[in-house]
Design a protein around this motif. Structure first.
Motif, PDB file in Angstrom:
ATOM      1  N   SER A  41       0.845  -1.206   0.000  1.00  0.00           N
ATOM      2  CA  SER A  41       0.000   0.000   0.000  1.00  0.00           C
ATOM      3  C   SER A  41       0.870   1.243   0.000  1.00  0.00           C
ATOM      4  O   SER A  41       0.624   2.196  -0.747  1.00  0.00           O
ATOM      5  N   ASP A 161      -5.744  -0.646  -4.757  1.00  0.00           N
ATOM      6  CA  ASP A 161      -5.166  -1.197  -3.526  1.00  0.00           C
ATOM      7  C   ASP A 161      -6.141  -2.180  -2.889  1.00  0.00           C
ATOM      8  O   ASP A 161      -7.062  -1.781  -2.184  1.00  0.00           O
ATOM      9  N   GLU A 162      -5.932  -3.437  -3.161  1.00  0.00           N
ATOM     10  CA  GLU A 162      -6.781  -4.519  -2.645  1.00  0.00           C
ATOM     11  C   GLU A 162      -8.271  -4.208  -2.812  1.00  0.00           C
ATOM     12  O   GLU A 162      -9.031  -4.205  -1.835  1.00  0.00           O
TER      13      GLU A 162
HETATM   14 MG    MG Z   1      -2.049  -2.796   2.109  1.00  0.00          MG
END
Ligand code: MG
Ligand code: ADP
Length: 240
Positions: A41, A161-162
């Motif tokens: 991240s 991000d995910e």
């Molecule tokens: Mg992360």
């Protein structure tokens, strides 16, 4: 299109990104994976300056994003970012969420912004939910609205991000489907995800991070069939 050169970042004493080098070409889809806390991240957030760096350079489309005097708002308009938590404006309908930046930031006319937002909602399969509020949408639908919203300023680059990690399993597929269609249309994308099926099918390269370093970069075929680094081998054994 996106280039990291010897990027280092610390949180206080904690060296969170070490000598990150990564070049992503136009139209390339790069999947970033690795254990929790490995810096994934932080790495993608440095691209649009949600995080600062202490050493090295990052360029996007030739622009040094961490140079002094960079207009951060302007920079972020050229980089679509999709978060794990969708972060929609709860008091605005789906279409108003998508229209917000074109109207407020780019000063487009409402009619023009609405026409584009309708197209984008169509594209993510949610034309019929244009007037729905986020609270009445499923997680998968909210994330698809968030993707439409990120596309509204026509960024040449999209970062994820995910994007499916907060979703119930039955909603993961619909979001990955939208990401796949973007990839097919030639969008330059960096996706932090543990969806290894997506990585295998869609990505051009897989980046594996551990403890703040990129320790393996490979084609998906090579990464999945023959990961070189023992930590990558262990990671794959755990997630797949
Ligand atoms: Mg992360
Ligand atoms: P990942 O996304 O791979 O799970 P992160 O980039 O979120 O990893 O975090 C990398 C490391 O940096 C972790 O050790 C995390 O605890 C630490 N970290 C993340 N954000 C902060 C912060 N704002 N302040 C201090 N440490 C942080």
């Amino acid at each position: 299109m996106i280039q990291f050169d010897k990027v280092n970042k610390w949180y206080g004493e904690h060296h969170v990104l070490t000598d990150i080098d990564l070049h992503v070409n136009k139209g390339e889809v790069v999947v970033v994976c690795g254990p929790s806390g490995s810096g994934k991240s932080t790495m993608i957030r440095t691209i649009n300056r949600l995080e600062e760096i202490q050493q090295g350079t990052i360029t996007v489309n030739g622009q040094d994003v961490h140079a002094r005097g960079v207009n951060i708002n302007h920079l972020r308009q050229g980089i679509g970012f999709v978060f794990q938590q969708f972060n929609l404006f709860p008091h605005m309908s789906a279409i108003d969420n998508v229209m917000y930046a074109p109207v407020q930031i780019q000063k487009q006319s409402k009619a023009q912004a609405r026409a584009l937002a309708e197209q984008l909602l169509e594209r993510v399969g949610l034309a019929h939910k244009a007037d729905a509020y986020p609270g009445s949408l499923s997680g998968g639908q909210q994330q698809r609205v968030a993707i439409a919203r990120a596309l509204a300023l026509k960024p040449p680059v999209m970062l994820f991000d995910e994007p499916t990690s907060a979703l119930d399993p039955e909603m993961v597929g619909e979001v990955l489907q939208v990401m796949k269609s973007l990839a097919r249309d030639g969008m330059t994308m960096i996706c932090v995800t543990h969806e290894m099926g997506f990585a295998r099918e869609v990505s051009d390269r897989v980046v594996f991070m551990d403890a703040g370093k990129i320790i393996e970069v490979d084609t998906p075929d090579a990464f999945f069939s023959n990961p070189k680094h023992p930590r990558a081998q262990k990671f794959l054994a755990d997630v797949v």
